[in-house]
Scaffold this active site. Structure first.
Site, PDB file in Angstrom:
ATOM      1  CB  THR A 121      -0.909   0.043   1.241  1.00  0.00           C
ATOM      2  OG1 THR A 121      -0.081   0.084   2.423  1.00  0.00           O
ATOM      3  CG2 THR A 121      -1.831  -1.159   1.301  1.00  0.00           C
ATOM      4  CG  HIS A 167      10.490  -1.845   0.488  1.00  0.00           C
ATOM      5  ND1 HIS A 167       9.559  -2.507   1.260  1.00  0.00           N
ATOM      6  CD2 HIS A 167      11.626  -2.576   0.561  1.00  0.00           C
ATOM      7  CE1 HIS A 167      10.111  -3.576   1.791  1.00  0.00           C
ATOM      8  NE2 HIS A 167      11.370  -3.643   1.379  1.00  0.00           N
ATOM      9  CB  THR A 168       7.245   1.308  -5.295  1.00  0.00           C
ATOM     10  OG1 THR A 168       5.999   1.046  -4.644  1.00  0.00           O
ATOM     11  CG2 THR A 168       7.661   0.125  -6.141  1.00  0.00           C
ATOM     12  CB  CYS A 169       6.101   3.691  -0.401  1.00  0.00           C
ATOM     13  SG  CYS A 169       4.533   2.905  -0.782  1.00  0.00           S
ATOM     14  CG  PHE A 170       9.951   3.804   1.829  1.00  0.00           C
ATOM     15  CD1 PHE A 170       9.566   4.892   2.587  1.00  0.00           C
ATOM     16  CD2 PHE A 170       9.336   2.579   2.063  1.00  0.00           C
ATOM     17  CE1 PHE A 170       8.592   4.766   3.567  1.00  0.00           C
ATOM     18  CE2 PHE A 170       8.366   2.443   3.042  1.00  0.00           C
ATOM     19  CZ  PHE A 170       7.991   3.537   3.800  1.00  0.00           C
TER      20      PHE A 170
END
Length: 849
Positions: free
Chosen positions: A528, A813-816
């Site tokens: 998410t 971890h694409t969000c980061f």
């Protein structure tokens, strides 16, 4: 005003407390105060010469012109007034400069000189508002006793209580049927529930003058008491009738302006408060009819000195900001107040229609102000241009720029543009000066232009801006993305039903909920956050514009570009999907997402409300474009000889069959000739790219408008950009991904840049195809198309993390913006693992439960 004049006025105010007088009267009295004209300083008396002075009556409608000698007593003046008006001497009082004149003293005692103005204060036998008179008289009485040092430490509390009580008595409606709880001696059939008579009583009783007198009183604590009381009064003004207090604030400002320095805190407070009111009131002109309540009329000459004063201050501050970047420069409050005082003068000039000549305004009401305003314009424009030159010099010398008042340059320029449109030739002069400072202007826009400010004045002049500054200005028009989790619009979508389920979530939501932000999650997947949202935007936009879904067509000459499909009505829900598409694109821009989609020029222009011409269809329909050009370029005689054999009809394919459409009524009977061929071409273009897709464009525009809140903003967004600007915002960089730029914006955790695995990694990436690099970047960040600036345009730097031992596939971890892989034993193993994740179907999945 010179320093000597300021000190003289201050001494005069200080003298008030030395006189044995009381401005308060009994409850059955009222005062109409009159000061000397603001524009005439008070000269020293001339005892030996006869003098002429003015006495204004209580109604303000009559002015007595009296003559006498300096040695005449006030009692003699009372007798002259009685002879002229019939008002009994015992009921008369005279007020001059806030003082009640005593009968036994002479005119010279009070320094009454030629052209002085006195107020006649007559005892009223009845009044419509006796309780208000009583309260204000008591207030003035308390203030005057405090000026004499009679009242102790409780003066501030007592004064504030009486001010609060006065404000509570004010009506906050003009309802003529509402009972008056405070005033009983009035005609119930003609009640005036306006606050104007109450405020007129406050002015007539010299309450502002008394508070100013207290402010300059020499007794300890009085200055603080007056400042505290006036601050309390202004802070407590009723919001519903806030603007009606402008005459009172004007009175405070005029008194303080003559007696204090321009940086005096009380003066600045009153001036700023007045500035906030003038926009909402109807200002009287020099030859307006008298107001029903004489003291309540405000004319433009009353407020112009404050604008002129602020212009002088801004000019000085601009010079200061040029001298050193450490100087503060113009303040936002001064710029705001300057614009507020400027607005009514602008409205008055605009009301006369065409721009005014610079030399002669032909405007007898405001000729002085008009001429002065143009002088202010020239002075400030020259100062700002010098400041912009200074900004550019600093930009060349150092990486980090100074902030010495630079944040206010754009705001000042906006106000100068407002002035420029009032005068013939001034607007050309304004824009010509800015063209020389395009670099500085673009820098200031990107750094200092804020959301909620008016940027229309510069948005319309794209030649003065670059892509970065235009993008920034348009982003300021869009809603701001919020981070509050509780307000996010949540979506849980099945990848296999991406378009249909996305349609339901977006189309079924209230626009306000979408503007609050989005929270995205794919069904049966763990991830998410922002990375998932970035992926969703990319995938759903690719699906919307996929030609197989029949909503949009690809431009033959530029397959990145799309325009609405006239045949989209094969799907009965096509218009709802166009509205959905408009919402998604607006949200993508709002979230700064590059989705790899760009619009055809004709589609782009229509969204901005701009007409489409032949040159705009070159990419979308090269065959039609070429044919129309041939028609226009053909020899006129050949056309007139019907060599073309054309009539005003359009033959188009619709749902697999050919259909003839008349471009004008009875078009099949009208032959195309040299005289009407331009009209024929224009109609063809209009039908092909406007009429045939009018419903689709309209619904897309409605969806876009849902997000940006208004049709005006939607049109402004598209009109303020070049087509290439929108390409950069929606598609992203057209350049191949630079491995060197990628490396320069990547940091390591668990690895060092000298480790063999890192060297292998960048060697493998350097040998990848352009598409493989995009897929790897997408796996790593959920970004497939970089911003125009490249990696420095991303919201974060990228990271390579060392994961556990073994030879497992990389994870992300694409969000980061983080990719993780173990210390592979060889370059061959690493290459094999990276080849797996650079396949499209792998890079677009976060794994399942």
């Amino acid at each position: 005003m010179t320093l000597a004049e300021q000190q003289r006025i201050k001494r005069k105010l200080d003298d008030y407390v030395d006189d044995d007088l009381d401005l308060a009267s009994s409850s059955s009295s009222s005062f109409v105060r009159m000061r000397k004209d603001d524009r005439n300083p008070n000269p020293q008396p001339q005892p030996q010469n006869p003098i002429q002075f003015f006495v204004r009556t209580i109604s303000g409608g009559t002015t007595l012109v009296l003559r006498g000698y300096p040695h005449d007593t006030i009692e003699l003046i009372h007798r002259k007034i009685h002879s002229a008006t019939g008002i009994p001497i015992m009921d008369q009082r005279l007020i001059y400069c806030g003082k009640q004149l005593q009968s036994e003293h002479t005119l010279s005692h009070y320094r009454i000189t030629n052209d002085a103005g006195l107020h006649l204060v007559a005892r009223m036998r009845s009044t419509g508002h006796p309780l208000v008179w009583q309260l204000v008289d008591d207030l003035v009485s308390v203030i005057c006793r405090a000026c004499r040092g009679v009242v102790g430490q409780g003066a501030s509390t007592s004064i504030k209580l009486k001010l609060t009580e006065f404000l509570n008595m004010l009506p906050t409606t003009d309802d003529h049927d509402h009972d008056d709880d405070h005033d009983h001696n009035h005609n119930h059939n003609h009640r005036d529930r306006s606050a104007a008579p109450y405020l007129d009583i406050f002015l007539s009783s010299s309450a502002p003058a008394a508070l100013v007198m207290l402010y300059f009183s020499p007794h300890p604590g009085n200055k603080e008491c007056a400042l505290d009381s006036v601050q309390h009064f202004i802070k407590s003004l009723p919001r519903l009738i806030y603007s009606q207090f402008a005459p009172i604030l004007l009175d405070f400002c005029k008194l303080l302006r003559r007696a204090a320095f321009h940086d005096d805190p009380l003066y600045k407070l009153c001036r700023t408060s007045l500035a906030s009111m003038v926009h909402y009131i109807n200002l009287a002109t020099r030859n307006s009819n008298a107001s029903s309540y004489n003291n309540m009329a405000i004319a433009l000459p009353d407020i112009f000195p404050f604008m002129n004063e602020l212009a002088t201050k801004l000019s000085q501050d601009l010079v200061s900001s040029m001298e050193s970047v450490s100087n503060s420069g113009p303040s936002s409050s001064d710029v705001h107040d300057f614009g507020a005082f400027l607005q009514p003068l602008r409205s008055a000039i605009i009301g006369h229609g065409t721009p005014l000549p610079v030399e002669n305004s032909h405007n007898p009401w405001y000729s002085d102000e008009v001429g002065c305003l143009y002088t202010i314009f020239l002075d400030l424009l020259g100062k700002v241009q010098a400041c912009l030159n200074r900004v550019e010099e600093h930009m060349k010398v150092r990486k980090e720029k100074g902030d010495g008042g630079w944040d206010q340059y754009l705001c000042i320029l906006k106000e100068l543009h407002h002035i420029a449109v009032l005068y013939q030739g001034a607007e050309d002069k304004f824009w010509m000066s800015l063209r020389c400072n395009k670099v500085s202007m673009c820098y200031l826009i990107v750094r200092y232009a804020k959301r909620g400010e008016d940027h229309k004045w510069i948005l319309e002049h794209k030649e003065l801006t670059d892509f970065a500054s235009r993008r920034h200005l348009v982003m300021m028009l869009l809603p701001e993305v919020k981070d509050e989790y509780e307000e996010l619009h949540e979506m849980l979508i099945d990848r296999s039903q991406l378009l249909a389920e996305s349609f339901e979530y977006i189309s079924g939501a209230e626009p306000g909920a979408l503007r609050s932000g989005l929270f995205m999650e794919f069904k049966n997947e763990e991830a998410t956050g922002p990375g998932v949202l970035r992926e969703w935007f990319f995938l759903v936009c690719q699906a919307i514009f996929d030609p197989q879904n029949a909503l949009f067509l690809v431009c033959p000459n530029d397959r990145r570009r799309f325009f609405p499909n006239p045949a989209s009505k094969v799907d009965p829900m096509h218009l709802r999907y166009f509205k959905f598409a408009g919402r998604v694109i607006a949200l993508a821009l709002m979230h700064k997402m590059q989705v790899g989609i760009v619009f055809d020029r004709a589609f782009f222009l229509q969204l901005g409300g701009v007409d489409v011409c032949l040159e705009d269809i070159k990419d979308a329909d090269p065959y039609l474009y070429s044919s129309c050009k041939q028609i226009l370029d053909m020899d006129a005689r050949a056309v007139d000889e019907d060599a073309l054999g054309l009539t005003f009809v359009w033959e188009a394919e619709e749902l697999g069959s050919m259909k003839l459409l008349e471009l004008v009524p009875d078009g099949k009977l009208i032959s195309v000739n040299s005289r009407n061929r331009k009209e024929y071409v224009d109609l063809l273009v209009k039908h092909r790219f406007v009429t045939s897709v009018a419903q689709q464009v309209t619904e897309f525009a409605r969806g876009f408008t849902d997000i940006v809140t208004s049709e005006e903003i939607r049109k402004l967004c598209f009109k303020s950009l070049l087509l290439e600007d929108l390409d950069g915002m929606l598609h992203g960089s057209e350049s191949p991904i630079s491995v060197e730029d990628w490396k320069a914006h990547t940091e390591y955790n668990g690895y060092k840049c000298t480790d063999p695995q890192i060297k292998w990694f960048w060697k493998i990436v350097g040998e990848m195809t352009a598409e493989q690099r995009k897929v790897l970047l997408f796996f790593w960040t959920s970004v497939k198309y970089l911003p125009v600036e490249g990696f420095c345009g991303l919201a974060s730097r990228l990271y390579i993390y060392k994961s556990g031992e073994g030879d497992r596939l990389p994870s992300s971890h694409t969000c980061f913006f983080r990719i993780c892989f173990p210390a592979y034993p060889s370059m061959a193993v690493m290459q094999q693992r990276l080849n797996i994740i650079t396949q499209q179907h792998v890079a677009c999945s976060f794994g399942t439960w």
